[in-house]
Motif scaffolding. Structure first.
Motif, PDB file in Angstrom:
ATOM      1  N   GLU A 213       0.866  -1.172   0.000  1.00 15.65           N
ATOM      2  CA  GLU A 213       0.000   0.000   0.000  1.00 15.65           C
ATOM      3  C   GLU A 213       0.904   1.224   0.000  1.00 15.65           C
ATOM      4  O   GLU A 213       1.804   1.336   0.815  1.00 15.65           O
TER       5      GLU A 213
ATOM      6  N   SER B  14      -5.377   3.631 -10.862  1.00 16.97           N
ATOM      7  CA  SER B  14      -6.773   3.191 -10.823  1.00 16.97           C
ATOM      8  C   SER B  14      -7.189   3.105  -9.352  1.00 16.97           C
ATOM      9  O   SER B  14      -6.390   3.358  -8.459  1.00 16.97           O
ATOM     10  N   GLU B  15      -8.425   2.719  -9.123  1.00 12.11           N
ATOM     11  CA  GLU B  15      -8.927   2.649  -7.750  1.00 12.11           C
ATOM     12  C   GLU B  15      -8.320   1.487  -6.964  1.00 12.11           C
ATOM     13  O   GLU B  15      -8.099   1.595  -5.772  1.00 12.11           O
ATOM     14  N   ASP B  16      -8.077   0.347  -7.651  1.00 13.07           N
ATOM     15  CA  ASP B  16      -7.646  -0.856  -6.948  1.00 13.07           C
ATOM     16  C   ASP B  16      -6.138  -1.060  -6.944  1.00 13.07           C
ATOM     17  O   ASP B  16      -5.563  -1.490  -5.952  1.00 13.07           O
TER      18      ASP B  16
ATOM     19  N   CYS C 213      -2.282   0.416  -8.798  1.00 12.53           N
ATOM     20  CA  CYS C 213      -1.580   1.406  -9.617  1.00 12.53           C
ATOM     21  C   CYS C 213      -0.283   0.797 -10.120  1.00 12.53           C
ATOM     22  O   CYS C 213       0.247  -0.149  -9.533  1.00 12.53           O
TER      23      CYS C 213
ATOM     24  N   GLN D 143      -0.721  -0.494  -4.239  1.00 13.75           N
ATOM     25  CA  GLN D 143      -2.130  -0.211  -3.954  1.00 13.75           C
ATOM     26  C   GLN D 143      -2.231   1.233  -3.488  1.00 13.75           C
ATOM     27  O   GLN D 143      -1.401   1.676  -2.686  1.00 13.75           O
ATOM     28  N   PRO D 144      -3.216   1.967  -3.990  1.00 15.81           N
ATOM     29  CA  PRO D 144      -3.350   3.345  -3.509  1.00 15.81           C
ATOM     30  C   PRO D 144      -3.662   3.352  -2.012  1.00 15.81           C
ATOM     31  O   PRO D 144      -4.339   2.451  -1.524  1.00 15.81           O
TER      32      PRO D 144
ATOM     33  N   LYS E 139      -5.421   3.969   1.254  1.00 17.75           N
ATOM     34  CA  LYS E 139      -6.842   4.150   1.570  1.00 17.75           C
ATOM     35  C   LYS E 139      -6.967   5.316   2.534  1.00 17.75           C
ATOM     36  O   LYS E 139      -6.259   5.392   3.523  1.00 17.75           O
ATOM     37  N   THR E 140      -7.890   6.233   2.213  1.00 18.14           N
ATOM     38  CA  THR E 140      -8.111   7.364   3.104  1.00 18.14           C
ATOM     39  C   THR E 140      -9.170   6.989   4.120  1.00 18.14           C
ATOM     40  O   THR E 140     -10.199   6.389   3.791  1.00 18.14           O
TER      41      THR E 140
END
Length: 182
Positions: A81, A114-116, A118, A175-176, A178-179
């Motif tokens: 992440e 992307s959302e899931d 990168c 993985q982006p 998570k906020t």
């Protein structure tokens, strides 16, 4: 034999008009509908054949899905992440130095986000013997980070002194972050 009188001719003409009217207004639309229904049945038959084909392939696709999910679980630990690129560049540089590779270049390109998951495309260049380059790839494979090579090109040097130039394109994934929505 006597010619028909006007009344009989009028009846025959009216009968002919009724028959023609029946043909034009009743029979022709029925024939058109029949042809349209045949065409629709043909299309539906083709669709049914395609559905049956898909149904036969469904167990195979479920098996592929299970295999891909297993592979994802194995590799998800290798997709951290957040970017954490500084550490990765340091590891690649250390491995290149450990393998005594010369003319080293590791250059990132524009990220694909992307959302899931990168991806950062990398351009990797260096020079060394075949054994040094092979060792380099083995050590990269042991990284705790997933690096997928898309293209690998090895070129002999012009003097043929067993030095190869490696030009490779690879992808590094993350993985982006998570906020928190608390």
């Amino acid at each position: 034999m006597k010619w028909m009188d006007k009344q009989q001719i009028t009846i025959l003409i009216l009968g002919a008009i009724i028959l023609i009217g029946f043909g034009v207004f009743q029979y022709v639309p029925i024939v058109r509908r029949k042809l349209a229904l045949k065409e629709q049945m043909t299309r539906q038959s083709l669709s049914m054949d395609q559905i049956q084909d898909y149904s036969r392939r469904l167990p195979e696709l479920h098996q592929q899905k299970k295999e891909l999910e297993k592979e994802l679980q194995l590799n998800s630990g290798k997709i951290p992440e957040g970017k954490q690129f500084a550490q990765l560049w340091q590891q690649i540089a250390e491995v290149m130095n450990e393998c005594n590779l010369q003319k080293q270049l590791v250059q990132p390109a524009a990220e694909k986000i992307s959302e899931d998951i990168c991806c950062v495309p990398l351009k990797i260049e260096c020079e060394g013997t075949l054994q040094q380059i092979f060792t380099f790839f083995q050590l990269l494979e042991g990284f705790d980070r997933l690096i997928c090579f898309e293209e690998i090109q090895l070129e002999n040097d012009k003097d043929f002194n067993a030095v190869l130039k490696l030009n490779a394109k690879a992808n590094v994934y993350y993985q982006p972050q998570k906020t928190g929505s608390s």
